[in-house]
Design an enzyme around this catalytic site. Sequence first.
Site, PDB file in Angstrom:
ATOM      1  CE  LYS A 124      19.142  76.840 -33.542  1.00  0.00           C
ATOM      2  NZ  LYS A 124      20.288  76.534 -33.516  1.00  0.00           N
ATOM      3  CE  LYS A 214      26.169  75.748 -29.193  1.00  0.00           C
ATOM      4  NZ  LYS A 214      25.968  75.999 -30.599  1.00  0.00           N
ATOM      5  CE  LYS A 217      24.248  83.905 -32.338  1.00  0.00           C
ATOM      6  NZ  LYS A 217      24.941  83.174 -33.239  1.00  0.00           N
TER       7      LYS A 217
HETATM    8  P1  TYM Z   1      26.405  80.424 -34.852  1.00  0.00           P
HETATM    9  O1  TYM Z   1      25.670  81.592 -35.086  1.00  0.00           O
HETATM   10  O2  TYM Z   1      25.632  79.435 -33.606  1.00  0.00           O
HETATM   11  O3  TYM Z   1      27.861  80.520 -34.198  1.00  0.00           O
HETATM   12  C1  TYM Z   1      28.593  81.350 -35.133  1.00  0.00           C
HETATM   13  C2  TYM Z   1      30.161  80.967 -34.881  1.00  0.00           C
HETATM   14  O4  TYM Z   1      30.451  80.860 -33.645  1.00  0.00           O
HETATM   15  C3  TYM Z   1      30.973  79.720 -33.016  1.00  0.00           C
HETATM   16  N1  TYM Z   1      30.558  79.346 -31.828  1.00  0.00           N
HETATM   17  C4  TYM Z   1      31.314  78.999 -30.506  1.00  0.00           C
HETATM   18  N2  TYM Z   1      32.579  78.670 -30.537  1.00  0.00           N
HETATM   19  C5  TYM Z   1      33.325  78.385 -29.328  1.00  0.00           C
HETATM   20  N3  TYM Z   1      32.192  78.377 -28.376  1.00  0.00           N
HETATM   21  C6  TYM Z   1      30.886  78.725 -28.212  1.00  0.00           C
HETATM   22  N4  TYM Z   1      30.278  78.633 -27.109  1.00  0.00           N
HETATM   23  C7  TYM Z   1      30.230  78.839 -29.591  1.00  0.00           C
HETATM   24  N5  TYM Z   1      29.129  79.179 -29.754  1.00  0.00           N
HETATM   25  C8  TYM Z   1      29.266  79.507 -31.132  1.00  0.00           C
HETATM   26  C9  TYM Z   1      30.250  78.610 -33.880  1.00  0.00           C
HETATM   27  O5  TYM Z   1      30.774  77.272 -33.911  1.00  0.00           O
HETATM   28  C10 TYM Z   1      30.418  79.241 -35.245  1.00  0.00           C
HETATM   29  O6  TYM Z   1      31.604  79.297 -35.756  1.00  0.00           O
HETATM   30  N6  TYM Z   1      25.168  77.356 -38.701  1.00  0.00           N
HETATM   31  C11 TYM Z   1      26.118  78.479 -38.249  1.00  0.00           C
HETATM   32  C12 TYM Z   1      26.130  79.679 -39.169  1.00  0.00           C
HETATM   33  C13 TYM Z   1      26.352  79.573 -40.450  1.00  0.00           C
HETATM   34  C14 TYM Z   1      27.775  79.172 -41.096  1.00  0.00           C
HETATM   35  C15 TYM Z   1      27.562  79.133 -42.477  1.00  0.00           C
HETATM   36  C16 TYM Z   1      28.956  78.997 -40.576  1.00  0.00           C
HETATM   37  C17 TYM Z   1      25.749  79.503 -41.559  1.00  0.00           C
HETATM   38  N7  TYM Z   1      26.047  79.245 -42.815  1.00  0.00           N
HETATM   39  C18 TYM Z   1      28.602  78.999 -43.210  1.00  0.00           C
HETATM   40  C19 TYM Z   1      30.049  78.706 -41.369  1.00  0.00           C
HETATM   41  C20 TYM Z   1      29.755  78.748 -42.884  1.00  0.00           C
HETATM   42  C21 TYM Z   1      25.758  78.838 -36.681  1.00  0.00           C
HETATM   43  O7  TYM Z   1      24.552  78.644 -36.250  1.00  0.00           O
HETATM   44  O8  TYM Z   1      26.717  79.602 -36.349  1.00  0.00           O
END
Ligand code: TYM
Length: 344
Positions: A124, A214, A217
């Site tokens: 990050k 990966k 977004k």
């Molecule tokens: P974030 O917003 O980056 O991603 C959201 C969810 O999507 C999954 N993901 C993917 N899965 C497969 N392939 C990919 N290329 C890919 N990119 C993203 C992530 O694994 C995630 O499940 N820290 C977390 C958000 C968060 C959270 C939480 C999640 C904050 N509090 C509590 C679960 C429980 C995040 O940045 O996800």
Amino acid sequence: MAEFLILLYSILMTKVFSGIRPSGKLHLGNYLGAIKNWIELQDKAEQAIFAVVDLHGITTPYDPAAYKQQVMDVILDYLAAGIDPDKSLLIRQSKIPQHTELAWIFNTITPVSWLERLPNYREKVEQVEQSGDKNAKSYQNNLSILAYPVLMAADILLYKSNLVPVGEDQLLHLNLTNEVGAKFNHVFGEVFPNVKTHLATGARIMSLQDPTKKMSKTGDDGIALSDEPDIIRAKFKKATTDSGKEVKFDQENKAGISNLLTIYSLLAKKEMRDIEKEYEGKNYGDFKSDLAEVTVNFLKPFQQKREEYQKDMSQVEAILENSEEKARHLAEQTMKEVREKMGI
Ligand code: TYM
């Protein structure tokens, strides 16, 4: 019989929590790695809460003028994908102030070294440095980037959740959640459950441009759930593949085509073997253009449903307010216990 009852009991007692940062359009990785599982789990769980984690989204540069809309866009994506407000709570994290209260409390028992060792933290910091955003300097290596996983632990444990469906990149954060929860229980007394991670087959969907990274977004390398058919076709056409010809799953030597095969198999609900057979003697071009059509067709009902919700934003607001009120109630129950145990 006893085993069956134990299994049934553990499914019925499941409390699910997950969330997504509203820092860009949701893509196929978010859907296949996370949301797809949420929809399956909401039918079985005793409690299911899905959040747009807007307090996480402000830890990196963002546009305050556009942020409310970005949050609502993710909520619309959740609803269109099939999150059912009769079965799940849909919440905006910032509307439940107990998330930050518990995060602060967790800060008081989390050694900095636990956070510094996490690779997501270093990633990050680098991402912000290289973002080219006019505010990048103000966000470089701030405390909140380091403390991010503590807030995440609070998100999950606030509702005593015990199952978190996420993609592979979140695994270390979930380990930390358990370390923090266990430490609280040890120091102040038992409050928090152990949390299990629920990983999907699409737990790591890769970038179409660079299959070693990966899908994310922030780049333009992903298929957004809201992409128009022609954009989807163009993106798959440009997707990186290796110099070979065979449509075969081989993660090590054919990372690009293997990623595309994974997407195909998950969206079309077909076995990898069957797809490989279907494309024997055909080339990458044929496969990619069919994959584009599979994706366009898969996203069509999602996009239609999203438009319907978008026409009735007052209904969406009502769903959120109702969910958030219930979530605040659940959160307060946990916080009462926490404050009492801590003598505050
Ligand atoms: P974030 O917003 O980056 O991603 C959201 C969810 O999507 C999954 N993901 C993917 N899965 C497969 N392939 C990919 N290329 C890919 N990119 C993203 C992530 O694994 C995630 O499940 N820290 C977390 C958000 C968060 C959270 C939480 C999640 C904050 N509090 C509590 C679960 C429980 C995040 O940045 O996800």
